[in-house]
Design an enzyme around this catalytic site. Structure first.
Site, short mmCIF file in Angstrom:
data_model
loop_
_atom_site.label_atom_id
_atom_site.label_comp_id
_atom_site.label_asym_id
_atom_site.label_seq_id
_atom_site.Cartn_x
_atom_site.Cartn_y
_atom_site.Cartn_z
CG HIS A 1 -1.34 1.87 5.18
ND1 HIS A 1 -2.22 1.00 4.73
CD2 HIS A 1 -1.99 2.33 6.56
CE1 HIS A 1 -3.34 0.36 5.63
NE2 HIS A 1 -2.85 1.18 6.71
CD GLU B 1 1.74 0.33 1.15
OE1 GLU B 1 1.72 -1.02 0.84
OE2 GLU B 1 1.55 0.93 2.26
CB CYS C 1 -3.89 -2.93 2.97
SG CYS C 1 -4.24 -1.03 2.76
CB CYS D 1 -2.16 0.57 -0.03
SG CYS D 1 -1.92 1.64 1.40
#
Length: 133
Positions: free
Chosen positions: A58, A60, A84, A87
């Site tokens: 992701h 992040e 999410c 993260c």
């Protein structure tokens, strides 16, 4: 937010996500969702949802992997969705205190985003959701 949106376009994934880590007005790191470095963006991976989800990082996660300094009290801006739950957990652990993102309009991520939002709020992270740009 405009910079996170621009960075999201660098992703080869169908769901393009960009993120900007900042301290005050200084941009510290940028990231987008994608395969690990040195792994080619092969269509055989990107078109196979199960495989892709096992491999992709992701936005992040990409930022946190490269942020070797102490990022306590920094801000992360993500586009087009809030972090999410996984993260969000990592951001909390690293000391992020402010998250800015558009209101989520992607149904398949809604449950994880709501869970992430709830743990960030519990941990004292300020969350600012804005309308899509």
């Amino acid at each position: 937010m405009e910079l996170a949106k621009h960075i999201s376009e660098w992703s080869k994934d169908k769901t393009k996500v960009g993120a900007v880590l900042s301290k005050g007005k200084e941009v510290v790191k940028v990231g987008f969702n994608g395969l690990p470095k040195s792994v080619r963006d092969e269509e055989t991976i990107l078109q196979n949802r199960d495989l892709k989800l096992k491999l992709i990082l992701h936005a992040e996660e990409n930022i946190l992997a490269r942020a070797h300094e102490d990022i306590t009290d920094y801000q992360i801006t993500t586009y087009p969705i809030l972090p999410c739950s996984k993260c969000a957990s990592q951001l909390i652990q690293r000391g992020i205190t402010k998250v800015v993102a558009p209101v989520c309009k992607i149904d398949r991520w809604q449950e994880s985003i709501e869970l992430g939002k709830s743990i960030m709020l519990e941990a004292g992270v300020d969350i600012f959701e804005i309308e899509q740009i």
